[in-house]
Write a protein that holds these residues in place. Structure first.
Motif, PDB file in Angstrom:
ATOM      1  N   GLU A  51      32.469  46.640  38.246  1.00  0.00           N
ATOM      2  CA  GLU A  51      32.493  45.174  38.295  1.00  0.00           C
ATOM      3  C   GLU A  51      32.906  44.597  39.648  1.00  0.00           C
ATOM      4  N   TYR A  64      39.375  40.206  36.581  1.00  0.00           N
ATOM      5  CA  TYR A  64      38.312  39.807  35.657  1.00  0.00           C
ATOM      6  C   TYR A  64      38.867  38.864  34.597  1.00  0.00           C
ATOM      7  N   LYS A 117      35.492  44.541  28.717  1.00  0.00           N
ATOM      8  CA  LYS A 117      35.278  43.147  29.126  1.00  0.00           C
ATOM      9  C   LYS A 117      35.454  42.201  27.950  1.00  0.00           C
TER      10      LYS A 117
END
Length: 61
Positions: A48, A55, A16
């Motif tokens: 996620e 993302y 991330k």
């Protein structure tokens, strides 16, 4: 939490960071965190609920 889950969570958190702070390709990020790209995408989505690409789009807005 068992050891495998702990290590996986660390890998996802590092991924991330890389997704939001770098312009590395998803495949490169997968290798950077020690996973095969296809497995990384499945694992990331399980944790996620969105893909690594989604993302990155979300955090870059």
């Amino acid at each position: 939490m068992n050891f495998i889950d702990y290590v996986t969570a660390l890998r996802i958190e590092k991924a991330k960071e890389l997704l939001s702070d770098s312009d590395m390709k998803v495949n490169e990020i997968a290798e950077q965190v020690g996973l095969q790209p296809s497995y990384f995408i499945r694992l990331f989505k399980r944790f996620e609920q969105i893909t690594p690409g989604q993302y990155r789009e979300k955090v870059m807005k």
